[in-house]
Design a protein around this motif. Structure first.
Motif, PDB file in Angstrom:
ATOM      1  N   LEU A 110     -66.172  55.425 -13.823  1.00 25.68           N
ATOM      2  CA  LEU A 110     -65.011  55.064 -14.635  1.00 25.68           C
ATOM      3  C   LEU A 110     -64.052  54.205 -13.815  1.00 25.68           C
ATOM      4  N   PRO A 111     -63.498  53.152 -14.386  1.00 29.14           N
ATOM      5  CA  PRO A 111     -62.429  52.435 -13.679  1.00 29.14           C
ATOM      6  C   PRO A 111     -61.267  53.389 -13.410  1.00 29.14           C
ATOM      7  N   ASN A 112     -60.785  53.420 -12.187  1.00 27.00           N
ATOM      8  CA  ASN A 112     -59.738  54.371 -11.814  1.00 27.00           C
ATOM      9  C   ASN A 112     -58.442  54.100 -12.580  1.00 27.00           C
ATOM     10  N   PHE A 113     -57.846  55.207 -13.060  1.00 26.88           N
ATOM     11  CA  PHE A 113     -56.553  55.129 -13.752  1.00 26.88           C
ATOM     12  C   PHE A 113     -55.500  55.812 -12.890  1.00 26.88           C
ATOM     13  N   SER A 114     -54.326  55.192 -12.782  1.00 28.97           N
ATOM     14  CA  SER A 114     -53.241  55.778 -11.999  1.00 28.97           C
ATOM     15  C   SER A 114     -51.906  55.402 -12.630  1.00 28.97           C
ATOM     16  N   TYR A 115     -51.033  56.414 -12.794  1.00 32.15           N
ATOM     17  CA  TYR A 115     -49.681  56.193 -13.322  1.00 32.15           C
ATOM     18  C   TYR A 115     -48.695  56.822 -12.341  1.00 32.15           C
ATOM     19  N   GLN A 116     -47.865  55.965 -11.756  1.00 35.02           N
ATOM     20  CA  GLN A 116     -46.891  56.436 -10.776  1.00 35.02           C
ATOM     21  C   GLN A 116     -45.753  57.173 -11.469  1.00 35.02           C
ATOM     22  N   MET A 117     -45.487  58.396 -11.025  1.00 33.67           N
ATOM     23  CA  MET A 117     -44.457  59.224 -11.635  1.00 33.67           C
ATOM     24  C   MET A 117     -43.107  58.987 -10.951  1.00 33.67           C
ATOM     25  N   ASP A 118     -42.026  59.260 -11.693  1.00 29.01           N
ATOM     26  CA  ASP A 118     -40.687  59.261 -11.098  1.00 29.01           C
ATOM     27  C   ASP A 118     -40.002  60.583 -11.460  1.00 29.01           C
ATOM     28  N   ASP A 119     -38.831  60.801 -10.915  1.00 29.22           N
ATOM     29  CA  ASP A 119     -38.154  62.087 -11.087  1.00 29.22           C
ATOM     30  C   ASP A 119     -37.692  62.335 -12.518  1.00 29.22           C
ATOM     31  N   SER A 120     -37.669  61.284 -13.344  1.00 31.84           N
ATOM     32  CA  SER A 120     -37.221  61.468 -14.725  1.00 31.84           C
ATOM     33  C   SER A 120     -38.290  62.111 -15.601  1.00 31.84           C
ATOM     34  N   ILE A 135     -59.250  69.364 -14.645  1.00 32.51           N
ATOM     35  CA  ILE A 135     -57.822  69.095 -14.439  1.00 32.51           C
ATOM     36  C   ILE A 135     -57.385  69.828 -13.179  1.00 32.51           C
ATOM     37  N   GLU A 136     -56.797  69.098 -12.248  1.00 34.65           N
ATOM     38  CA  GLU A 136     -56.360  69.679 -10.977  1.00 34.65           C
ATOM     39  C   GLU A 136     -54.889  69.373 -10.728  1.00 34.65           C
ATOM     40  N   ALA A 137     -54.218  70.318 -10.068  1.00 28.51           N
ATOM     41  CA  ALA A 137     -52.855  70.075  -9.592  1.00 28.51           C
ATOM     42  C   ALA A 137     -52.931  69.373  -8.241  1.00 28.51           C
ATOM     43  N   THR A 138     -52.017  68.439  -8.006  1.00 26.99           N
ATOM     44  CA  THR A 138     -52.037  67.666  -6.778  1.00 26.99           C
ATOM     45  C   THR A 138     -50.630  67.542  -6.203  1.00 26.99           C
ATOM     46  N   ASP A 139     -50.558  67.286  -4.900  1.00 30.90           N
ATOM     47  CA  ASP A 139     -49.272  67.068  -4.241  1.00 30.90           C
ATOM     48  C   ASP A 139     -48.742  65.658  -4.471  1.00 30.90           C
ATOM     49  N   GLU A 140     -49.602  64.751  -4.940  1.00 29.38           N
ATOM     50  CA  GLU A 140     -49.198  63.359  -5.148  1.00 29.38           C
ATOM     51  C   GLU A 140     -48.279  63.235  -6.356  1.00 29.38           C
ATOM     52  N   GLU A 142     -48.264  61.146  -8.860  1.00 31.64           N
ATOM     53  CA  GLU A 142     -48.871  60.243  -9.831  1.00 31.64           C
ATOM     54  C   GLU A 142     -49.948  60.984 -10.609  1.00 31.64           C
ATOM     55  N   VAL A 143     -50.168  60.517 -11.836  1.00 33.92           N
ATOM     56  CA  VAL A 143     -51.258  61.023 -12.657  1.00 33.92           C
ATOM     57  C   VAL A 143     -52.454  60.105 -12.442  1.00 33.92           C
ATOM     58  N   THR A 144     -53.567  60.689 -12.078  1.00 36.10           N
ATOM     59  CA  THR A 144     -54.753  59.913 -11.740  1.00 36.10           C
ATOM     60  C   THR A 144     -55.944  60.427 -12.526  1.00 36.10           C
ATOM     61  N   MET A 145     -56.815  59.513 -12.939  1.00 36.35           N
ATOM     62  CA  MET A 145     -58.040  59.895 -13.634  1.00 36.35           C
ATOM     63  C   MET A 145     -59.194  59.061 -13.096  1.00 36.35           C
ATOM     64  N   PHE A 146     -60.295  59.721 -12.809  1.00 34.67           N
ATOM     65  CA  PHE A 146     -61.495  59.036 -12.314  1.00 34.67           C
ATOM     66  C   PHE A 146     -62.707  59.875 -12.684  1.00 34.67           C
ATOM     67  N   ILE A 200     -58.900  64.750 -13.743  1.00 30.67           N
ATOM     68  CA  ILE A 200     -57.525  64.292 -13.953  1.00 30.67           C
ATOM     69  C   ILE A 200     -56.618  65.067 -13.007  1.00 30.67           C
ATOM     70  N   LEU A 201     -55.871  64.347 -12.184  1.00 29.24           N
ATOM     71  CA  LEU A 201     -54.947  64.960 -11.236  1.00 29.24           C
ATOM     72  C   LEU A 201     -53.531  64.906 -11.793  1.00 29.24           C
ATOM     73  N   ILE A 202     -52.860  66.067 -11.818  1.00 28.39           N
ATOM     74  CA  ILE A 202     -51.510  66.198 -12.356  1.00 28.39           C
ATOM     75  C   ILE A 202     -50.593  66.700 -11.234  1.00 28.39           C
TER      76      ILE A 202
END
Length: 303
Positions: A110-120, A135-140, A142-146, A200-202
């Protein structure tokens, strides 16, 4: 006085030309389907030559004209088959048939998907499709899917060129909405089987709501620091870390699984629906909740 049987020469010549085409296709690498769709105009040429030849000979002598109905029928059938092939080729159906015949199962990334999160962003709403999802929790932040997808195709380059073709993200207020799309496919006789196995990393500090679509979901909350809820999955497998502080509640599930004594079960016999189970599992202090509803099967594995 000479007897001329119209159709005999045409049938013989048609067989000769067809044999030549098929012979060359075996030794010169011609596509047999293309041969069958392109050789039939030769029939018109052969019939025209026979008519012209008859007209030429009729000036020299008076031939007796007879029709070889078997030969004419044979030539007509070949012509109709050729016209049918040409029509199917012009409408694109022949190309689709060739593609289906050449299909094989292939796996692609799959083409990697990434959405950079902010504090809002305080909440993520994830709508899945009927594919296998982890679905995994991550320290990053951003929301990532691959992952990978498997399709039946004759194309060696893959089906997806960018992440936009299988996932859509839109921020509204303090919520990020992420919709996973189904893979593009054709309906009817050209339908092909497709599968996606994605991760999917959350971010662990963000609230998550998952809307399932009858699919199998694996949860790896790890060191989760917020509440998650899941609704509508077929089955959910939760991997619980030894040092986590989770309270997992499964309401109205068909069955639960885990080590003996892990679940606190309450069973209710619902008319016309059978036995429904409400189950609670706690690890550590149980500070963060994972709520599961409308799911047939839930299992917990500790690691």
């Amino acid at each position: 006085m000479r007897t001329w049987r119209v159709g005999t020469f045409s049938m013989g010549a048609s067989l000769v030309f067809l044999g030549i085409f098929l012979f060359l296709s075996r030794f010169m690498g011609f596509d047999l389907v293309h041969v069958m769709t392109s050789w039939w105009p030769v029939l018109l040429i052969v019939l025209g030559i026979e008519i012209l030849l008859y007209l030429f000979l009729s000036r020299q002598e008076k031939p007796i004209l007879k029709y070889d109905f078997v030969s004419i029928l044979f030539v007509g059938v070949l012509g109709m088959v050729g016209i049918m092939f040409a029509t199917l080729s012009a409408t694109g159906i022949m190309g689709k048939v060739e593609e289906v015949v050449a299909r094989e199962e292939r796996s692609f990334e799959l083409p990697n998907f990434s959405y950079q999160m902010d504090d809002s962003i305080k909440r993520v709403v994830l709508r899945t499709t009927g594919y296998q999802t982890t679905i995994e929790a991550t320290d990053e932040k951003e929301v990532t899917m691959f992952g990978t997808y498997r399709i039946q195709t004759a194309n060696k380059d893959g089906l997806l060129k960018s992440a936009d073709e299988y996932v859509y993200a839109n921020k509204k207020g303090d919520t990020l909405y992420v919709n996973v799309k189904t893979l593009p496919n054709e309906m009817g006789p050209f339908y092909s089987h497709q599968e996606i196995a994605s991760t999917i990393l959350i971010p662990k500090g963000v609230q998550l709501e998952v809307i399932g679509n009858g699919n199998d979901i694996t949860l790896n909350p790890r060191s989760l620091e917020n509440n998650w809820s899941l609704d509508g999955a077929s089955s959910i497998n939760v991997k619980v870390a030894e040092d986590s502080h989770l309270n997992i509640t499964a309401d109205g599930v068909g069955d639960v699984n885990g080590r003996d004594g892990a679940w606190q079960l309450t069973e209710t016999d619902v008319p016309n629906e059978g036995i429904k189970r409400n189950a609670v599992f706690q690890s550590g202090e149980g500070k963060y909740n994972i709520t599961i509803t409308n799911t047939h099967y839930v299992s917990v594995n500790t690691n």
